[in-house]
Scaffold this motif. Sequence first.
Motif, PDB file in Angstrom:
ATOM      1  N   ALA A 111       0.563  -1.120  -0.149  1.00  0.00           N
ATOM      2  CA  ALA A 111      -0.040  -0.119  -0.059  1.00  0.00           C
ATOM      3  C   ALA A 111       0.841   1.352  -0.121  1.00  0.00           C
ATOM      4  N   GLY A 112       1.943   1.129   0.666  1.00  0.00           N
ATOM      5  CA  GLY A 112       2.871   2.322   0.625  1.00  0.00           C
ATOM      6  C   GLY A 112       3.513   2.513  -0.685  1.00  0.00           C
ATOM      7  N   ARG A 113       3.881   1.563  -1.294  1.00  0.00           N
ATOM      8  CA  ARG A 113       4.532   1.814  -2.709  1.00  0.00           C
ATOM      9  C   ARG A 113       3.518   2.305  -3.587  1.00  0.00           C
ATOM     10  N   ALA A 114       2.148   1.941  -3.588  1.00  0.00           N
ATOM     11  CA  ALA A 114       1.062   2.112  -4.263  1.00  0.00           C
ATOM     12  C   ALA A 114       0.535   3.502  -4.018  1.00  0.00           C
ATOM     13  N   GLY A 115       0.947   4.276  -3.174  1.00  0.00           N
ATOM     14  CA  GLY A 115       0.441   5.541  -2.715  1.00  0.00           C
ATOM     15  C   GLY A 115      -0.889   5.376  -1.957  1.00  0.00           C
ATOM     16  N   GLY A 116      -1.084   4.208  -1.200  1.00  0.00           N
ATOM     17  CA  GLY A 116      -2.464   4.348  -0.638  1.00  0.00           C
ATOM     18  C   GLY A 116      -2.071   4.421   0.873  1.00  0.00           C
ATOM     19  N   ASP A 117      -3.223   4.158   1.742  1.00  0.00           N
ATOM     20  CA  ASP A 117      -2.940   4.327   3.279  1.00  0.00           C
ATOM     21  C   ASP A 117      -2.566   2.954   3.811  1.00  0.00           C
ATOM     22  N   ALA A 118      -0.961   2.895   4.112  1.00  0.00           N
ATOM     23  CA  ALA A 118      -0.541   1.599   4.550  1.00  0.00           C
ATOM     24  C   ALA A 118      -1.094   1.152   5.859  1.00  0.00           C
ATOM     25  N   PHE A 119      -1.200   2.114   6.707  1.00  0.00           N
ATOM     26  CA  PHE A 119      -1.903   1.681   8.159  1.00  0.00           C
ATOM     27  C   PHE A 119      -3.063   0.936   7.953  1.00  0.00           C
ATOM     28  N   ALA A 120      -4.145   1.678   6.993  1.00  0.00           N
ATOM     29  CA  ALA A 120      -5.275   1.091   6.941  1.00  0.00           C
ATOM     30  C   ALA A 120      -5.112  -0.129   6.153  1.00  0.00           C
ATOM     31  N   ALA A 121      -4.316  -0.414   5.260  1.00  0.00           N
ATOM     32  CA  ALA A 121      -4.038  -1.771   4.462  1.00  0.00           C
ATOM     33  C   ALA A 121      -3.671  -2.598   5.601  1.00  0.00           C
ATOM     34  N   ALA A 122      -2.721  -2.229   6.381  1.00  0.00           N
ATOM     35  CA  ALA A 122      -2.243  -3.648   7.320  1.00  0.00           C
ATOM     36  C   ALA A 122      -3.099  -3.848   8.272  1.00  0.00           C
ATOM     37  N   LEU A 123      -3.933  -2.673   8.940  1.00  0.00           N
ATOM     38  CA  LEU A 123      -5.024  -3.187   9.970  1.00  0.00           C
ATOM     39  C   LEU A 123      -6.352  -3.959   9.214  1.00  0.00           C
ATOM     40  N   ALA A 124      -6.501  -3.858   7.892  1.00  0.00           N
ATOM     41  CA  ALA A 124      -7.424  -4.557   7.186  1.00  0.00           C
ATOM     42  C   ALA A 124      -7.235  -6.041   7.454  1.00  0.00           C
ATOM     43  N   VAL A 125      -5.978  -6.261   7.199  1.00  0.00           N
ATOM     44  CA  VAL A 125      -5.744  -7.793   7.650  1.00  0.00           C
ATOM     45  C   VAL A 125      -6.056  -8.424   8.945  1.00  0.00           C
ATOM     46  N   GLY A 126      -5.713  -7.431   9.931  1.00  0.00           N
ATOM     47  CA  GLY A 126      -6.285  -8.088  11.285  1.00  0.00           C
ATOM     48  C   GLY A 126      -7.697  -7.951  11.205  1.00  0.00           C
ATOM     49  N   CYS A 127      -8.607  -7.030  10.598  1.00  0.00           N
ATOM     50  CA  CYS A 127      -9.868  -7.134  10.512  1.00  0.00           C
ATOM     51  C   CYS A 127     -10.414  -8.301   9.663  1.00  0.00           C
ATOM     52  N   CYS A 128      -9.853  -8.808   8.890  1.00  0.00           N
ATOM     53  CA  CYS A 128     -10.147 -10.218   8.231  1.00  0.00           C
ATOM     54  C   CYS A 128     -10.190 -11.353   9.280  1.00  0.00           C
ATOM     55  N   ALA A 129      -9.027 -11.333   9.984  1.00  0.00           N
ATOM     56  CA  ALA A 129      -8.684 -12.538  10.869  1.00  0.00           C
ATOM     57  C   ALA A 129      -9.777 -12.350  11.916  1.00  0.00           C
ATOM     58  N   GLY A 130     -10.121 -11.289  12.390  1.00  0.00           N
ATOM     59  CA  GLY A 130     -11.252 -10.890  13.445  1.00  0.00           C
ATOM     60  C   GLY A 130     -12.348 -11.335  12.806  1.00  0.00           C
ATOM     61  N   GLY A 131     -12.738 -11.178  11.785  1.00  0.00           N
ATOM     62  CA  GLY A 131     -13.993 -11.402  10.869  1.00  0.00           C
ATOM     63  C   GLY A 131     -14.213 -12.970  10.897  1.00  0.00           C
ATOM     64  N   LEU A 132     -13.203 -13.639  10.732  1.00  0.00           N
ATOM     65  CA  LEU A 132     -13.033 -15.079  10.436  1.00  0.00           C
ATOM     66  C   LEU A 132     -12.944 -15.868  11.823  1.00  0.00           C
ATOM     67  N   ALA A 133     -12.594 -15.156  12.845  1.00  0.00           N
ATOM     68  CA  ALA A 133     -12.794 -15.693  14.384  1.00  0.00           C
ATOM     69  C   ALA A 133     -13.899 -15.863  14.786  1.00  0.00           C
ATOM     70  N   LEU A 134     -14.945 -14.953  14.091  1.00  0.00           N
ATOM     71  CA  LEU A 134     -16.367 -15.070  14.629  1.00  0.00           C
ATOM     72  C   LEU A 134     -17.184 -16.141  13.884  1.00  0.00           C
ATOM     73  N   VAL A 135     -16.705 -16.384  12.601  1.00  0.00           N
ATOM     74  CA  VAL A 135     -16.985 -17.645  11.898  1.00  0.00           C
ATOM     75  C   VAL A 135     -16.850 -18.857  12.508  1.00  0.00           C
TER      76      VAL A 135
END
Length: 452
Positions: A419-443
């Motif tokens: 995300a940093g190289r692409a000019g995106g929000d690097a922090f949001a991209a990294a934390l989105a990975v954690g969100c995916c893990a949290g969502g799967l934990a509910l499943v």
Amino acid sequence: MATTRTNVEGEPRLLSRQYAATTVGMFALCAFVAFEATAVTTVMPTVAAALHGFQLFSLAFAAPLASGVVGMVAAGGWSDSRGPVVPLALALVLFASGLVGCGLAPTMPALVAARVVQGLGGGALTVCLYVLVGQLYPPGLRPAIFSSFAAAWVLPTLFGPAVAAYVAQIAGWRWVFLGVVVLVALAAVLITPSLRGLDAPAYGAPAPRSRLGWAAVSAAAVLAVQLLGSKRAGLALLTVPAAVVALVALRPLVPPGTLTARRGLPAVIATRALLSGGFFCGETYIIFVLERRWGLAAGVAGLALTGVGLSWSAASWAQARLSRTLSDTGAMRGGAVLVAVGLLGLTASVREHPPAVVAAAAYVVAGAGMGLAYPRTSVAMLGASGDANRGFNSAALSIADSLGGATTIAASGVAFAIAGRAGGDAFAAALAVGCCAGGLALVTAVRSGPHG
């Protein structure tokens, strides 16, 4: 068959005469392992400077995590076939020897080698303590003892860095390692009487030696994920095949169906892995993002972790109090919801930039989710285990914990770099990975109940 002790004089308590010394000793051992896993972060820059080894800085953290997987598998198989007493004693010796090696290390490579030994002992020690809980404590006390274990891991996060910094300043960084050795010995003395009272276990079939081989492969893959996850460009992308190798090697080390979250125990272990992955992904970035996006000083930003420690402890205490009315599945499901909501809130805060307290509060919610769900994964695991597989299942839970956190954090590092190289929000991209893990934990938490 090993006996499970019960209190025949009424409602049992962790600090009643029957359990007090054992409870305090186990709590202390967990706290010392946690202290050496977290508090040394404070002194490691000083250590690296003193030993001229900044190039091995990250390896000093990754090495005990990787070797711990081998220790977990060895202790689990040994506990099932011969009981937990001998592997516990060996784990204590290895852990203490690693601490001594770190404290006396003349060079950074020597310190890393000592950290490997320390990780072997720490990983084995955690598994042995889980097995002992199953043998020494009745089911009604298990939520409370695991709540105390959770507190033992949280307290070093709150106070460990300050204590380590003070010790390093007054006595030198070597005593951050050496000083713990005496405390480990005292804790071992406290639990010794309860070990003598255990019945000799029925000898089970020896664990297949191939498990240790797979554990070594898994450890090497975790080490690669840890080392490559912080790199940029092509090297960071190598974390993907490393993570795949880790998953392939994990399969023989956990109950069948864990990777697909089969209902029952496999889903419990998968839930533990995903909860750890999501939560510790958030922990990796919370201080960093509060400093960079909100301009907070490190000391002020660190208050977020204090709040998380308090919310984790409070929720852990609450689940223990509700052990008779709140099912293990209900606690895991509710905790997973809080972790997912907290991580989503933190990610949204990074993108929308509300006051810093909003971002910190979101992660505090995630901490409450861990306090609610984390101890119950251990309780549910023991409830689904018998004398023949308690060690294997305890090791599987601990391995899932380590690998879940390591691989998710590494994946978030890849997302951060891309995300940093692409000019995106690097922090949001990294934390989105954690969100995916949290969502799967509910499943997976929904599937953690028994078959039927």
